[in-house]
Scaffold this motif. Structure first.
Motif, PDB file in Angstrom:
ATOM      1  N   GLU A   1       6.234   0.897  -4.719  1.00  0.00           N
ATOM      2  CA  GLU A   1       6.105  -0.128  -3.687  1.00  0.00           C
ATOM      3  C   GLU A   1       5.585   0.447  -2.367  1.00  0.00           C
ATOM      4  O   GLU A   1       4.671  -0.115  -1.757  1.00  0.00           O
ATOM      5  CB  GLU A   1       7.449  -0.830  -3.462  1.00  0.00           C
ATOM      6  CG  GLU A   1       7.335  -2.033  -2.546  1.00  0.00           C
ATOM      7  CD  GLU A   1       8.592  -2.872  -2.532  1.00  0.00           C
ATOM      8  OE1 GLU A   1       8.461  -4.107  -2.518  1.00  0.00           O
ATOM      9  OE2 GLU A   1       9.695  -2.293  -2.507  1.00  0.00           O
ATOM     10  N   SER A   2       6.137   1.563  -1.908  1.00  0.00           N
ATOM     11  CA  SER A   2       5.678   2.128  -0.632  1.00  0.00           C
ATOM     12  C   SER A   2       4.227   2.603  -0.735  1.00  0.00           C
ATOM     13  O   SER A   2       3.427   2.396   0.180  1.00  0.00           O
ATOM     14  CB  SER A   2       6.597   3.259  -0.172  1.00  0.00           C
ATOM     15  OG  SER A   2       6.518   4.345  -1.057  1.00  0.00           O
ATOM     16  N   SER A   3       3.878   3.216  -1.861  1.00  0.00           N
ATOM     17  CA  SER A   3       2.507   3.685  -2.055  1.00  0.00           C
ATOM     18  C   SER A   3       1.533   2.505  -2.127  1.00  0.00           C
ATOM     19  O   SER A   3       0.460   2.534  -1.513  1.00  0.00           O
ATOM     20  CB  SER A   3       2.443   4.517  -3.337  1.00  0.00           C
ATOM     21  OG  SER A   3       1.211   5.160  -3.436  1.00  0.00           O
ATOM     22  N   MET A   4       1.909   1.459  -2.864  1.00  0.00           N
ATOM     23  CA  MET A   4       1.051   0.279  -3.019  1.00  0.00           C
ATOM     24  C   MET A   4       0.854  -0.424  -1.680  1.00  0.00           C
ATOM     25  O   MET A   4      -0.263  -0.831  -1.347  1.00  0.00           O
ATOM     26  CB  MET A   4       1.674  -0.684  -4.031  1.00  0.00           C
ATOM     27  CG  MET A   4       0.838  -1.900  -4.337  1.00  0.00           C
ATOM     28  SD  MET A   4      -0.567  -1.564  -5.409  1.00  0.00           S
ATOM     29  CE  MET A   4       0.245  -1.298  -6.962  1.00  0.00           C
ATOM     30  N   LYS A   5       1.916  -0.544  -0.889  1.00  0.00           N
ATOM     31  CA  LYS A   5       1.790  -1.205   0.410  1.00  0.00           C
ATOM     32  C   LYS A   5       0.834  -0.456   1.325  1.00  0.00           C
ATOM     33  O   LYS A   5       0.016  -1.062   2.010  1.00  0.00           O
ATOM     34  CB  LYS A   5       3.161  -1.343   1.079  1.00  0.00           C
ATOM     35  CG  LYS A   5       3.987  -2.482   0.526  1.00  0.00           C
ATOM     36  CD  LYS A   5       5.301  -2.599   1.268  1.00  0.00           C
ATOM     37  CE  LYS A   5       6.093  -3.789   0.801  1.00  0.00           C
ATOM     38  NZ  LYS A   5       7.369  -3.921   1.524  1.00  0.00           N
ATOM     39  N   SER A   6       0.921   0.876   1.329  1.00  0.00           N
ATOM     40  CA  SER A   6       0.006   1.630   2.198  1.00  0.00           C
ATOM     41  C   SER A   6      -1.435   1.543   1.685  1.00  0.00           C
ATOM     42  O   SER A   6      -2.375   1.468   2.479  1.00  0.00           O
ATOM     43  CB  SER A   6       0.457   3.075   2.369  1.00  0.00           C
ATOM     44  OG  SER A   6       0.217   3.817   1.231  1.00  0.00           O
ATOM     45  N   LEU A   7      -1.614   1.514   0.350  1.00  0.00           N
ATOM     46  CA  LEU A   7      -2.965   1.325  -0.208  1.00  0.00           C
ATOM     47  C   LEU A   7      -3.536  -0.025   0.199  1.00  0.00           C
ATOM     48  O   LEU A   7      -4.688  -0.113   0.636  1.00  0.00           O
ATOM     49  CB  LEU A   7      -2.915   1.363  -1.743  1.00  0.00           C
ATOM     50  CG  LEU A   7      -3.050   2.675  -2.467  1.00  0.00           C
ATOM     51  CD1 LEU A   7      -3.036   2.434  -3.961  1.00  0.00           C
ATOM     52  CD2 LEU A   7      -4.286   3.414  -2.072  1.00  0.00           C
ATOM     53  N   LEU A   8      -2.744  -1.079   0.026  1.00  0.00           N
ATOM     54  CA  LEU A   8      -3.223  -2.427   0.341  1.00  0.00           C
ATOM     55  C   LEU A   8      -3.506  -2.599   1.827  1.00  0.00           C
ATOM     56  O   LEU A   8      -4.473  -3.266   2.209  1.00  0.00           O
ATOM     57  CB  LEU A   8      -2.212  -3.467  -0.150  1.00  0.00           C
ATOM     58  CG  LEU A   8      -2.069  -3.579  -1.671  1.00  0.00           C
ATOM     59  CD1 LEU A   8      -0.938  -4.526  -2.034  1.00  0.00           C
ATOM     60  CD2 LEU A   8      -3.363  -4.007  -2.326  1.00  0.00           C
ATOM     61  N   LEU A   9      -2.688  -1.970   2.666  1.00  0.00           N
ATOM     62  CA  LEU A   9      -2.930  -2.032   4.112  1.00  0.00           C
ATOM     63  C   LEU A   9      -4.238  -1.320   4.467  1.00  0.00           C
ATOM     64  O   LEU A   9      -5.057  -1.839   5.229  1.00  0.00           O
ATOM     65  CB  LEU A   9      -1.765  -1.407   4.868  1.00  0.00           C
ATOM     66  CG  LEU A   9      -1.856  -1.465   6.391  1.00  0.00           C
ATOM     67  CD1 LEU A   9      -1.893  -2.914   6.868  1.00  0.00           C
ATOM     68  CD2 LEU A   9      -0.683  -0.737   7.011  1.00  0.00           C
ATOM     69  N   SER A  10      -4.477  -0.148   3.880  1.00  0.00           N
ATOM     70  CA  SER A  10      -5.735   0.578   4.116  1.00  0.00           C
ATOM     71  C   SER A  10      -6.923  -0.230   3.633  1.00  0.00           C
ATOM     72  O   SER A  10      -7.958  -0.305   4.305  1.00  0.00           O
ATOM     73  CB  SER A  10      -5.722   1.923   3.388  1.00  0.00           C
ATOM     74  OG  SER A  10      -4.666   2.708   3.834  1.00  0.00           O
ATOM     75  N   PHE A  11      -6.777  -0.857   2.461  1.00  0.00           N
ATOM     76  CA  PHE A  11      -7.852  -1.700   1.908  1.00  0.00           C
ATOM     77  C   PHE A  11      -8.150  -2.862   2.856  1.00  0.00           C
ATOM     78  O   PHE A  11      -9.306  -3.111   3.193  1.00  0.00           O
ATOM     79  CB  PHE A  11      -7.442  -2.228   0.528  1.00  0.00           C
ATOM     80  CG  PHE A  11      -8.351  -3.285  -0.018  1.00  0.00           C
ATOM     81  CD1 PHE A  11      -9.612  -2.966  -0.469  1.00  0.00           C
ATOM     82  CD2 PHE A  11      -7.944  -4.609  -0.081  1.00  0.00           C
ATOM     83  CE1 PHE A  11     -10.464  -3.941  -0.978  1.00  0.00           C
ATOM     84  CE2 PHE A  11      -8.769  -5.594  -0.581  1.00  0.00           C
ATOM     85  CZ  PHE A  11     -10.035  -5.251  -1.028  1.00  0.00           C
ATOM     86  N   LYS A  12      -7.102  -3.525   3.315  1.00  0.00           N
ATOM     87  CA  LYS A  12      -7.265  -4.673   4.228  1.00  0.00           C
ATOM     88  C   LYS A  12      -7.972  -4.225   5.507  1.00  0.00           C
ATOM     89  O   LYS A  12      -8.901  -4.897   5.969  1.00  0.00           O
ATOM     90  CB  LYS A  12      -5.887  -5.252   4.559  1.00  0.00           C
ATOM     91  CG  LYS A  12      -5.913  -6.416   5.509  1.00  0.00           C
ATOM     92  CD  LYS A  12      -4.508  -6.889   5.790  1.00  0.00           C
ATOM     93  CE  LYS A  12      -4.506  -8.010   6.815  1.00  0.00           C
ATOM     94  NZ  LYS A  12      -3.141  -8.438   7.121  1.00  0.00           N
ATOM     95  N   ASN A  13      -7.566  -3.091   6.065  1.00  0.00           N
ATOM     96  CA  ASN A  13      -8.192  -2.612   7.298  1.00  0.00           C
ATOM     97  C   ASN A  13      -9.670  -2.265   7.095  1.00  0.00           C
ATOM     98  O   ASN A  13     -10.489  -2.528   7.957  1.00  0.00           O
ATOM     99  CB  ASN A  13      -7.433  -1.404   7.845  1.00  0.00           C
ATOM    100  CG  ASN A  13      -6.047  -1.781   8.341  1.00  0.00           C
ATOM    101  OD1 ASN A  13      -5.792  -2.943   8.645  1.00  0.00           O
ATOM    102  ND2 ASN A  13      -5.161  -0.807   8.397  1.00  0.00           N
ATOM    103  N   LYS A  14     -10.004  -1.657   5.965  1.00  0.00           N
ATOM    104  CA  LYS A  14     -11.410  -1.295   5.709  1.00  0.00           C
ATOM    105  C   LYS A  14     -12.283  -2.511   5.456  1.00  0.00           C
ATOM    106  O   LYS A  14     -13.406  -2.582   5.920  1.00  0.00           O
ATOM    107  CB  LYS A  14     -11.494  -0.354   4.495  1.00  0.00           C
ATOM    108  CG  LYS A  14     -11.232   1.086   4.840  1.00  0.00           C
ATOM    109  CD  LYS A  14     -11.673   1.979   3.700  1.00  0.00           C
ATOM    110  CE  LYS A  14     -11.606   3.421   4.129  1.00  0.00           C
ATOM    111  NZ  LYS A  14     -12.119   4.311   3.104  1.00  0.00           N
TER     112      LYS A  14
END
Length: 123
Positions: free
Chosen positions: A107-120
């Motif tokens: 969950e923590s890894s997925m949230k940081s991935l999705l946040l990075s994706f959203k920002n990019k």
């Protein structure tokens, strides 16, 4: 917790190896120590997602399937916060860790991935 979860029906899944092959040609990516997210703009008007776990690091199919189930569930629960249904992207999330993770780690890894994706994507 159960507000609007992201659907993972057949319509929203990358299944065929040809779809994955197209995704891995000139792609963009974001990574965490446990996973990598690869994405590419698509022509269809929705988000299609695929999950993968390497055979070299996880020899047993039981373990690979367990990790994919964890990843799908975490994605389903959290994706609506980060990914709009109006985007049109093909996404592959590859698990790169060597151990079988806990739900919290995924969950923590997925949230940081999705946040990075959203920002990019939105920048």
């Amino acid at each position: 917790y159960f507000l609007m979860s992201f659907p993972l029906t057949q319509k929203y899944r990358l299944k065929k190896s040809s779809e994955f092959d197209l995704l891995f040609k000139n792609i963009s990516s974001v990574s965490t120590p446990l996973m990598s997210l690869y994405y590419k703009k698509s022509k269809n008007n929705n988000v299609k997602i695929g999950f993968s776990v390497g055979k070299k690091t996880h020899k047993l199919a039981v373990n690979r399937n367990k990790i994919k189930r964890l990843m799908r569930e975490v994605f389903r629960i959290n994706a609506s916060e980060y990914i709009s249904h109006t985007l049109s992207y093909n996404i592959a999330i590859i698990y790169t860790g060597a151990e079988i993770p806990s739900f919290q780690e995924v969950e923590s890894s997925m949230k940081s991935l999705l946040l990075s994706f959203k920002n990019k994507v939105l920048s």
